[in-house]
Each structure stands twice: as C-alpha cells, then as structure tokens.
Design an enzyme around this catalytic site. Structure first.
Site, mmCIF file in Angstrom:
data_model
loop_
_atom_site.group_PDB
_atom_site.id
_atom_site.type_symbol
_atom_site.label_atom_id
_atom_site.label_comp_id
_atom_site.label_asym_id
_atom_site.label_seq_id
_atom_site.Cartn_x
_atom_site.Cartn_y
_atom_site.Cartn_z
ATOM 1 C CB SER A 137 -0.842 -0.009 1.280
ATOM 2 O OG SER A 137 -1.309 1.281 1.566
ATOM 3 C CB SER A 138 0.414 4.625 -1.417
ATOM 4 O OG SER A 138 -0.857 4.916 -0.880
ATOM 5 C CB CYS A 139 -0.216 3.852 4.145
ATOM 6 S SG CYS A 139 -0.333 2.126 4.584
ATOM 7 C CE1 TYR A 166 -3.016 -3.119 5.392
ATOM 8 C CE2 TYR A 166 -2.435 -1.009 4.424
ATOM 9 C CZ TYR A 166 -2.922 -2.283 4.291
ATOM 10 O OH TYR A 166 -3.310 -2.743 3.051
ATOM 11 C CG HIS A 209 -10.281 2.775 2.213
ATOM 12 N ND1 HIS A 209 -10.369 1.407 2.057
ATOM 13 C CD2 HIS A 209 -9.085 3.002 2.777
ATOM 14 C CE1 HIS A 209 -9.253 0.847 2.508
ATOM 15 N NE2 HIS A 209 -8.452 1.794 2.957
HETATM 16 O O1 GFB Z 1 -9.717 6.715 2.696
HETATM 17 P P1 GFB Z 1 -9.293 7.071 4.059
HETATM 18 O O2 GFB Z 1 -10.042 6.467 5.193
HETATM 19 O O3 GFB Z 1 -7.798 6.674 4.270
HETATM 20 O O4 GFB Z 1 -9.400 8.664 4.259
HETATM 21 P P2 GFB Z 1 -6.329 7.284 4.151
HETATM 22 C C1 GFB Z 1 -8.901 9.580 3.339
HETATM 23 C C2 GFB Z 1 -9.241 11.004 3.733
HETATM 24 O O5 GFB Z 1 -10.667 11.200 3.577
HETATM 25 C C3 GFB Z 1 -8.929 11.412 5.177
HETATM 26 C C4 GFB Z 1 -11.201 11.870 4.695
HETATM 27 O O6 GFB Z 1 -8.404 12.712 5.182
HETATM 28 C C5 GFB Z 1 -10.299 11.386 5.847
HETATM 29 O O7 GFB Z 1 -10.394 12.273 6.951
HETATM 30 N N1 GFB Z 1 -12.615 11.536 4.848
HETATM 31 C C6 GFB Z 1 -13.655 12.423 4.744
HETATM 32 C C7 GFB Z 1 -13.136 10.341 5.127
HETATM 33 N N2 GFB Z 1 -14.817 11.820 4.981
HETATM 34 C C8 GFB Z 1 -14.533 10.520 5.216
HETATM 35 C C9 GFB Z 1 -15.343 9.400 5.497
HETATM 36 O O8 GFB Z 1 -16.554 9.456 5.600
HETATM 37 N N3 GFB Z 1 -14.705 8.193 5.658
HETATM 38 C C10 GFB Z 1 -13.346 8.075 5.545
HETATM 39 N N4 GFB Z 1 -12.792 6.862 5.689
HETATM 40 N N5 GFB Z 1 -12.549 9.133 5.301
HETATM 41 C C11 GFB Z 1 -5.815 4.804 4.580
HETATM 42 C C12 GFB Z 1 -4.933 4.042 5.513
HETATM 43 O O9 GFB Z 1 -5.495 6.113 4.762
HETATM 44 O O10 GFB Z 1 -5.566 4.510 3.231
HETATM 45 C C13 GFB Z 1 -4.767 2.648 5.148
HETATM 46 O O11 GFB Z 1 -5.420 4.206 6.834
HETATM 47 C C14 GFB Z 1 -4.619 2.393 3.675
HETATM 48 O O12 GFB Z 1 -3.661 2.160 5.826
HETATM 49 C C15 GFB Z 1 -5.561 3.216 2.852
HETATM 50 O O13 GFB Z 1 -3.314 2.621 3.279
HETATM 51 C C16 GFB Z 1 -5.324 3.093 1.385
HETATM 52 O O14 GFB Z 1 -5.973 7.523 2.720
HETATM 53 O O15 GFB Z 1 -6.127 8.449 5.050
#
Ligand code: GFB
Length: 344
Positions: A137-139, A166, A209
């Site tokens: 993953s890119s993280c 992760y 996500h």
């Molecule tokens: O997709 P996401 O949960 O993961 O969140 P990451 C991306 C961005 O969207 C963050 C915002 O800045 C969240 O605050 N966001 C806004 C939301 N509204 C929402 C919502 O309703 N739900 C969610 N989930 N986010 C993950 C990693 O990071 O990416 C994992 O935690 C993995 O390890 C994955 O690598 C691909 O991009 O921040």
C-alpha cells in the site's frame, strides 16, 4: 535472477524461469493453464485480479476463501499449499480499512497482516512457488515524503501515525520478498497500489475508506431528503484514486514484465483534495443538499501521490478516469443494496 544468490532453491532452476529480451526488458507470459492462487479472492483487489486473469485466459484460478482457510493459521496454510501446489501466487489477502479502522485497531492491523504474509510467503517458498506478487500500500512511505513519492522514499522517514501498524506489516512483506530473492534467487515481486476503489468495495459506515463512505453518505442523504451531509476532517488532504480493475491489469503486467526486488508503485499519477472528491461524488450521486466538514475527525497524511514512472516505463497506463470509475462504482452500490455483497 539475482547474481548474488548463493543458495539454489528447487524452483529457481525451473523451466519457466524469466526470460530477458534483447531490449533488456522482461517478457515472459505466464502459462494460462498455471495453477494460480489469488489469496483474498473475495476482497476488492482479489476479486478484480481473478476477473482480469479469467478474461486473459487463465483456467486454473483455485484457492480457498477466508471462510474456508484462515491465512493466519500457519499449519492450515502449509497443509493447503502441500495439497494444492500452486504455480503462481498473488497475495491480495489483508486486513484493510479506512483511516478510522486503522487508527483504532492497530493491534489487529499489525498482527493479522504479519501472520497472513509470513504464513503465505513461507509456505510458497517451502512449496517452490516460483512466481509471486505481494501487494502492499502507498501508506508504507513516510508521512512527509517528497511528492510525487518515488519507490526510493521507502524507510527514509517517520510514518503517518494513523496507519503505522498496517504500514510496518506491509514493509516487512516487501523485505521478505527481497530476502527470498537474495537468498533463493526466486523472481518474487512487490507492488504498492495507491488508494483503491471499485465494485466489491467495503461500504461499512465507520470502517471503510473515504470513497465508498462518501458514496453511501450522499446516497442515503439523497434518499432521506437530508439537507446536509457531514464529512470527516478538513477536506484539504490530497489523495490519488485508482480503479481496482486498473490495478488488476497492472498486477498481471508486472508478473509478466518485471523482475526486480524494489516495489513498484501503482497509481494514476494525479490526485485531488478530499473536498474535490466529495463534490465529484455529490454530482455522480445527484445529491442536492449542502456539504459540511467535521474537523474533529482525523485528516491523516496531508498528501500521498505516487510517482508511477517505474510502472509506466514498463508499458502500463491506467484506463479508467475517476468520474467514470465513480459512476460505475455507484451503479454497483445501488445494484447491490440489501444484498450480501454490502453486508460487511
Ligand atoms: O480513505 P481514508 O479512510 O484513508 O481517508 P487514508 C482519506 C481522507 O478522507 C482522510 C477523509 O483525510 C479522511 O479524513 N474523509 C472524509 C473520510 N470523509 C470521510 C469518510 O466518511 N470516511 C473516511 N474513511 N474518510 C488509509 C490508511 O489512509 O488509506 C490505510 O489508513 C490504507 O492504511 C488506505 O493505506 C489506502 O488515505 O487516510
């Protein structure tokens, strides 16, 4: 093959070893009748990889589901490999989730992913699997890596705390693939996809996500006639989104055209703010109300745009534009409302 490998593994001398063409690139189509094990074949990535391989003529796509074989159970994994003897493994099984799932359950994200990886990779080595693709993953890259992020940024700085567990698990997977290459000369490879989406995604309201979460929220608000929706964070972080069908094409492309130990980034090379993404989803869903933001929710890393030049130099390019992919994913969501596909 690595010149520095000092221990020959039985599979390293197998007749299907990679060939390097006169142009210096690897060109070695996989045998379409090879036994392929896609670990995680019911998940977003695994199911897309299976669909693509089937389309490309692969005929022996076996492998148990997570209900049939718990990949965290070492003995069971070894027993399955001894019996099934796959020729090719795509390791797409993982505990995954959005920012909140990662931040609140680091123990499971670390432990489950480490166990899945070590078991599958050890069993694949033990049973002479010559061709293996590990998906990360890119993280894995440092929180403040220079953008766009090149593969060389790995292990050059501190990780984003919301997903460090992760990320560490995935980094160990890359290192295990590299160790096997160095020690046994097997052409195993790793790919690091950016944020993925598409049919078959997890739409759990808290753990998924951002993209499925927005689709669900806007759809439910449209249906209920809600005046506004509230999204998480500031909306200012930037993210890159790749349709999982594009990732599936990249997986096969890499298996057939790449033979180096370094991971390969898989993405589109373009990103947008979460606010811009929300506006796109609002339009696709057709929601007319207003959009608000809750800054008490975590933003995560400010930006993670991948440099995809290593992959594009191998002749791959994404095909599905974000708006088109969003429309297709929203249609899939609506079609599957109330079915098992959405019961996570
Ligand atoms: O997709 P996401 O949960 O993961 O969140 P990451 C991306 C961005 O969207 C963050 C915002 O800045 C969240 O605050 N966001 C806004 C939301 N509204 C929402 C919502 O309703 N739900 C969610 N989930 N986010 C993950 C990693 O990071 O990416 C994992 O935690 C993995 O390890 C994955 O690598 C691909 O991009 O921040």
């Amino acid at each position: 093959m690595n010149a520095d490998s000092d221990v020959a593994h039985p599979a390293a001398s197998a007749p299907n070893a990679l060939a390097v063409a006169a142009d210096g690139n690897v060109h070695r189509p996989l045998d379409r009748s090879a036994r392929v094990f896609v670990a995680g074949r019911r998940g977003l990535v695994g199911s897309a990889v299976c669909r693509h391989l089937r389309r490309e003529g692969f005929t022996d796509l076996g492998g148990p589901t997570s209900a049939e074989l718990d990949l965290r159970e070492r003995r069971a994994v070894f027993a399955w490999f001894a019996d099934a003897r796959p020729d090719v493994v795509v390791l797409a099984a993982a505990r995954v989730g959005g920012i909140k799932a990662n931040a609140t359950r680091p123990t499971e994200f670390l432990s489950d992913n480490l166990r899945i990886q070590v078991n599958v990779l050890d069993a694949a080595l033990e049973h002479g699997v010559e061709r293996l693709l590990f998906l990360g993953s890119s993280c894995i890259y440092p929180k403040l890596a220079e953008q766009p992020i090149r593969e060389e940024a790995l292990l050059t700085g501190p990780l984003e705390p919301t997903n460090d567990a992760y990320a560490i698990a995935k980094i160990t997977g890359i290192l295990q693939v590299q160790a096997v290459r160095r020690q046994y000369g097997l052409p195993w490879i790793s790919a690091m996809p950016t944020n993925l989406y598409g049919s078959g995604d997890n739409f759990h309201p808290k753990h998924c996500h951002v993209l499925p979460s927005l689709i669900r929220r806007f759809h439910e608000a449209k249906e209920s006639g809600a005046r506004s929706v509230v999204n998480w964070g500031s909306g200012s972080p930037r993210r890159e989104f790749l349709h999982v069908d594009d990732l599936a094409r990249a997986c096969l492309h890499l298996l057939e055209h790449y033979d180096e130990g370094g991971p390969v980034n898989v993405g589109t090379g373009t990103d947008l703010t979460i606010r811009e993404l929300a506006e796109l989803v609002r339009q696709v869903v057709g929601y007319q109300g207003s959009v608000e933001w809750d800054p008490s929710q975590p933003d995560g890393t400010p930006r993670k745009l991948l440099d995809v030049s290593r992959l594009t130099a191998l002749g791959w390019a994404p095909r599905i534009a974000l708006r088109e992919g969003l429309a297709q994913t929203y249609a899939w969501y609506v079609e599957n409302l109330g079915t098992d596909a959405l019961r996570h």
